[in-house]
Design a protein around this motif. Structure first.
Motif, PDB file in Angstrom:
ATOM      1  N   ALA A  77      43.084  19.138  -3.861  1.00 26.39           N
ATOM      2  CA  ALA A  77      42.529  17.776  -3.825  1.00 26.39           C
ATOM      3  C   ALA A  77      43.639  16.876  -4.862  1.00 26.39           C
ATOM      4  CB  ALA A  77      41.170  17.911  -4.782  1.00 26.39           C
ATOM      5  N   GLU A  78      44.054  17.488  -5.926  1.00 24.41           N
ATOM      6  CA  GLU A  78      45.046  16.817  -6.803  1.00 24.41           C
ATOM      7  C   GLU A  78      46.398  16.471  -5.932  1.00 24.41           C
ATOM      8  OE1 GLU A  78      43.794  18.703 -11.105  1.00 24.41           O
ATOM      9  OE2 GLU A  78      45.405  19.642  -9.998  1.00 24.41           O
ATOM     10  N   LEU A  79      46.568  17.375  -5.041  1.00 25.76           N
ATOM     11  CA  LEU A  79      48.067  17.279  -4.301  1.00 25.76           C
ATOM     12  C   LEU A  79      47.686  16.053  -3.183  1.00 25.76           C
ATOM     13  CD1 LEU A  79      50.910  18.313  -3.445  1.00 25.76           C
ATOM     14  CD2 LEU A  79      49.802  19.841  -2.111  1.00 25.76           C
ATOM     15  N   ARG A  80      46.690  16.197  -2.486  1.00 20.64           N
ATOM     16  CA  ARG A  80      46.158  15.248  -1.614  1.00 20.64           C
ATOM     17  C   ARG A  80      45.927  13.882  -2.288  1.00 20.64           C
ATOM     18  NH1 ARG A  80      48.989  16.563   2.131  1.00 20.64           N
ATOM     19  NH2 ARG A  80      48.787  14.371   2.168  1.00 20.64           N
ATOM     20  N   ALA A  81      45.645  13.574  -3.255  1.00 21.03           N
ATOM     21  CA  ALA A  81      45.359  12.370  -4.053  1.00 21.03           C
ATOM     22  C   ALA A  81      46.624  11.843  -4.445  1.00 21.03           C
ATOM     23  CB  ALA A  81      44.413  12.653  -5.207  1.00 21.03           C
ATOM     24  N   ALA A  82      47.539  12.741  -4.786  1.00 24.96           N
ATOM     25  CA  ALA A  82      48.872  12.170  -5.313  1.00 24.96           C
ATOM     26  C   ALA A  82      49.717  11.679  -3.976  1.00 24.96           C
ATOM     27  CB  ALA A  82      49.594  13.201  -6.201  1.00 24.96           C
ATOM     28  N   THR A 110      47.892   9.229 -10.215  1.00 26.22           N
ATOM     29  CA  THR A 110      47.498  10.273  -9.756  1.00 26.22           C
ATOM     30  C   THR A 110      48.126  11.500 -10.286  1.00 26.22           C
ATOM     31  OG1 THR A 110      49.071  10.220  -7.812  1.00 26.22           O
ATOM     32  CG2 THR A 110      46.673   9.230  -7.590  1.00 26.22           C
ATOM     33  N   ILE A 111      49.187  11.366 -10.985  1.00 25.27           N
ATOM     34  CA  ILE A 111      49.959  12.448 -11.896  1.00 25.27           C
ATOM     35  C   ILE A 111      48.954  13.011 -12.851  1.00 25.27           C
ATOM     36  CG2 ILE A 111      51.813  12.995 -13.380  1.00 25.27           C
ATOM     37  CD1 ILE A 111      52.649  12.421 -10.527  1.00 25.27           C
TER      38      ILE A 111
END
Length: 132
Positions: free
Chosen positions: A83-88, A55-56
């Protein structure tokens, strides 16, 4: 152990390394010296708040604790999108009994990142800008 240094991910090169393994290799730079890019390899075990190295992505701000060329600890501080923050970070884990809303993340208009966690006394935890 050294103090954590902030790195902004420029590009992710691969996951797993040449012979497999649990790593992510990326190019990143310190925000105060963006022209000095470095290639870094982070082991999955060094990621303290990221559930999966896959997810990085580019645009993430990491706090890295270095021991020579090795990264002992990597913490995700912020990302370019929510979205990227929550996915990671994975699904939110709210406390059991809340007396008020819990802030899981916020967007800083100054540094332009979605920041993990609540602001410090209404100031961005990354750049220190007052939040309205």
């Amino acid at each position: 152990m050294s103090e954590p240094e902030r790195y902004l991910v420029q590009e992710v090169h691969n996951f797993g390394g040449f012979f497999g393994g649990d790593t992510v290799t990326l190019t990143a730079a310190r925000p105060q010296a963006p022209e000095q890019e470095e290639t870094l390899t982070i082991d999955q075990g060094a990621l303290v708040n990221v559930r999966d190295r896959h997810t990085i992505c580019a645009g993430m701000l990491l706090a890295l604790t270095l021991a020579g060329d090795r990264i002992d600890r990597a913490e995700l501080l912020g990302a370019a999108s929510h979205a990227e923050l929550r996915a990671a970070l994975g699904p939110a884990q709210p406390q059991e009994h809340l007396d008020s809303p819990q802030i899981l993340s916020y967007q800083c208009p100054s540094c332009g990142l979605w920041v993990a966690g609540a602001p410090n006394t209404m100031h961005c935890r990354i750049c220190g800008t007052p939040l309205a």
